[in-house]
Design an enzyme around this catalytic site. Structure first.
Site, PDB file in Angstrom:
ATOM      1  N   GLY A  24      -4.190  -3.925  -4.800  1.00 18.79           N
ATOM      2  CA  GLY A  24      -5.019  -2.878  -5.382  1.00 18.79           C
ATOM      3  C   GLY A  24      -4.209  -1.617  -5.552  1.00 18.79           C
ATOM      4  O   GLY A  24      -3.672  -1.096  -4.583  1.00 18.79           O
ATOM      5  N   HIS A  25      -4.064  -1.147  -6.787  1.00 10.73           N
ATOM      6  CA  HIS A  25      -3.316   0.071  -7.058  1.00 10.73           C
ATOM      7  C   HIS A  25      -4.291   1.165  -7.486  1.00 10.73           C
ATOM      8  O   HIS A  25      -5.036   0.996  -8.447  1.00 10.73           O
ATOM      9  CB  HIS A  25      -2.267  -0.163  -8.142  1.00 10.73           C
ATOM     10  CG  HIS A  25      -1.174  -1.086  -7.714  1.00 10.73           C
ATOM     11  ND1 HIS A  25      -0.237  -1.601  -8.579  1.00 10.73           N
ATOM     12  CD2 HIS A  25      -0.851  -1.587  -6.499  1.00 10.73           C
ATOM     13  CE1 HIS A  25       0.611  -2.376  -7.915  1.00 10.73           C
ATOM     14  NE2 HIS A  25       0.238  -2.381  -6.653  1.00 10.73           N
TER      15      HIS A  25
ATOM     16  N   GLN B 126       2.136  -5.744  -3.287  1.00 11.12           N
ATOM     17  CA  GLN B 126       2.388  -5.762  -1.845  1.00 11.12           C
ATOM     18  C   GLN B 126       3.771  -5.160  -1.531  1.00 11.12           C
ATOM     19  O   GLN B 126       4.226  -4.296  -2.246  1.00 11.12           O
ATOM     20  CB  GLN B 126       2.239  -7.171  -1.268  1.00 11.12           C
ATOM     21  CG  GLN B 126       0.817  -7.689  -1.233  1.00 11.12           C
ATOM     22  CD  GLN B 126       0.437  -8.479  -2.448  1.00 11.12           C
ATOM     23  OE1 GLN B 126       1.258  -9.155  -3.054  1.00 11.12           O
ATOM     24  NE2 GLN B 126      -0.812  -8.414  -2.836  1.00 11.12           N
TER      25      GLN B 126
ATOM     26  N   ASP C 254       0.818  -1.226   0.000  1.00 11.52           N
ATOM     27  CA  ASP C 254       0.000   0.000   0.000  1.00 11.52           C
ATOM     28  C   ASP C 254       0.848   1.271   0.000  1.00 11.52           C
ATOM     29  O   ASP C 254       0.405   2.317   0.460  1.00 11.52           O
ATOM     30  CB  ASP C 254      -0.962   0.029   1.202  1.00 11.52           C
ATOM     31  CG  ASP C 254      -1.782  -1.232   1.340  1.00 11.52           C
ATOM     32  OD1 ASP C 254      -2.410  -1.620   0.345  1.00 11.52           O
ATOM     33  OD2 ASP C 254      -1.771  -1.846   2.423  1.00 11.52           O
TER      34      ASP C 254
ATOM     35  N   LYS D 187       2.626   2.262  -5.069  1.00 12.47           N
ATOM     36  CA  LYS D 187       3.344   1.772  -6.252  1.00 12.47           C
ATOM     37  C   LYS D 187       2.590   2.101  -7.531  1.00 12.47           C
ATOM     38  O   LYS D 187       3.206   2.361  -8.569  1.00 12.47           O
ATOM     39  CB  LYS D 187       3.545   0.251  -6.143  1.00 12.47           C
ATOM     40  CG  LYS D 187       4.463  -0.171  -5.006  1.00 12.47           C
ATOM     41  CD  LYS D 187       4.641  -1.678  -4.936  1.00 12.47           C
ATOM     42  CE  LYS D 187       3.365  -2.391  -4.524  1.00 12.47           C
ATOM     43  NZ  LYS D 187       2.884  -2.017  -3.185  1.00 12.47           N
TER      44      LYS D 187
END
Length: 429
Positions: A40-41, A222, A13, A16
């Site tokens: 999740g990005h 991650q 988180d 990235k």
């Protein structure tokens, strides 16, 4: 031409997605190499957020090829939904723009059922319940389903029967729903038909592109502290999240990599259970959560927030061979003073500057802090590092010194334009 790996340097988180989105401007190919829809990005494009879970963050750039590598585990339904969502936003996501490895493993409905049913009780890890761990477990047990098998219904049916002979008894023991191979095969074959145009030998595509001088950006998921081998086990993910995972998860040797960019927030967050020495549980932790929008892009769960942990960051730099750091969300610290950095731990009366090798010891450590003056100025419009407040620059310099890595990028807001590029390792130079 430089080939660059982007990895998380904390517990995930770290931002990235935005960094990859910015760096994609200088890349030809963007490759996601590990994990699945548990990542999740969040990208901000034209003022509106876009959350991608499986597709590389480079998907928003026209003319860039994005690949999902063999080290990934893919939920085919989730992938089709994500492709449709991006298509509706006007992004090019046809087979000419997106490629999916034949050898990536398939997350099946029973993996999700196992994930939810088994992660219960006082020893729960706090997984996203997207089936990631059980899918990797089947992969290592050599009973997994690879993406190419979705296009071979007869072979797929036999493989499912073999896998369910092991999985259904486990599901019954956990009191969860069981599955029949026939209907599941038909459902998966339909998904395979829709995805077949995207399936390809991603490893060959990468090597062919490199041979022509293309610049390749490898996108991690991650963070290093969630790595299955190097993270805070057992509170980790099930894949290799360090930079070395880019090589095994894409099929590219380490001699082809020219730089590793580690992403770290100007503070630290963690989702799920597990040790977090610098966690702030009071009002200040809640302030960071609200100002930073710290809720999981995949699950919506509130992230635990705390001061920057330089001991943990130094560990991530070493295990990933990070050559430079991108610091995100510096703007969130505006108005907070003093700012603290964890520079060591106390354990059983002794001082330690290294990460404990036993996870149970990390749960017992007391953080040792340095205090640094904060800044009051609004920095979201700053585009050059020398124009940051002196106290903010001093804080960044100390992070770099403690981590033993230079800072190449500073994010001062969520949009692409709110980025200070100090030195771009992905640039053709």
């Amino acid at each position: 031409m430089p080939n660059v790996i982007v990895v998380g340097a904390q517990w995930g988180d770290e931002g990235k997605g935005k960094v990859v989105d910015v760096l994609t401007a200088d890349a030809d190919l963007v490759v996601r190499y590990a994990g699945g829809a548990n990542a999740g990005h969040t990208l901000v494009v034209a003022g509106a957020p876009l959350v991608v879970h499986l597709l590389p963050s480079g998907v928003t750039h026209a003319g860039k090829r994005c690949l999902l590598g063999p080290g990934m585990v893919i939920d085919p339904e989730a992938l089709l939904e994500e492709l449709d969502s991006c298509r509706k936003r006007g992004f090019s996501v046809g087979p000419e723009a997106i490629g999916v490895s034949h050898h990536a493993h398939v997350i099946l409905p029973y993996h999700k059922e196992l994930d939810g049913a088994s992660d219960q009780g006082p020893n729960a890890i706090g997984t996203t319940r997207r089936g990631i761990g059980p899918c990797y477990e089947d992969k290592m047990a050599r009973r997994g389903i690879q993406m190419w098998m979705l296009t071979r219904p007869e072979l797929l049916g036999r493989a499912l029967e073999g896998a369910l002979a092991v999985t259904n008894p486990r599901l019954r023991q956990l009191g969860a729903a069981t599955f029949d191979a026939g209907p599941l095969r038909d459902r998966l074959a339909s998904l395979g038909s829709a995805l077949e145009p995207y399936l390809c030998d991603t490893t060959s595509i990468i090597h062919e592109a490199m041979a022509k001088g293309a610049r390749v950006l490898f996108e991690g998921a991650q963070g290093a502290l969630l790595d299955i081998d190097h993270g805070t086990y057992p509170y980790v993910t099930s894949s290799s999240t360090v930079a070395g995972g880019a090589c095994t998860g894409s099929g590219v040797g380490p001699t082809q990599i020219h730089a590793v960019i580690g992403i770290a927030k100007a503070y630290t967050t963690r989702v799920g259970n597990g040790p977090f020495p610098s966690e702030l549980k009071g009002d200040l932790g809640e302030q960071l959560r609200k100002r930073g929008g710290e809720h999981g892009a995949t699950t919506g769960r509130p992230r635990r927030c705390g001061w920057l942990d330089a001991v943990a960051l130094g560990r991530a730099v070493r295990v990933s061979g990070i050559s430079s750091l991108a610091i995100t969300k510096l703007d969130v610290l505006q108005g907070i003073s003093p700012i603290k950095i964890c520079v060591g731990y106390r354990l059983d009366g002794e001082t330690a500057e290294e990460f404990p090798t036993a996870g149970v010891d990390l749960e017992r450590v007391e953080p040792i802090y340095e205090e640094w003056d904060g800044f009051e100025e609004d920095i979201r419009g700053v585009t050059r590092i020398e124009n940051l407040p002196g106290t903010a620059r001093a804080y960044l310099d100390r992070i770099s010194e403690l981590a033993k890595a230079p800072i190449c990028l500073v994010s001062v807001g969520p949009s692409r334009s709110e980025t200070i590029l100090v030195d771009n390792p992905a640039s053709p130079g």
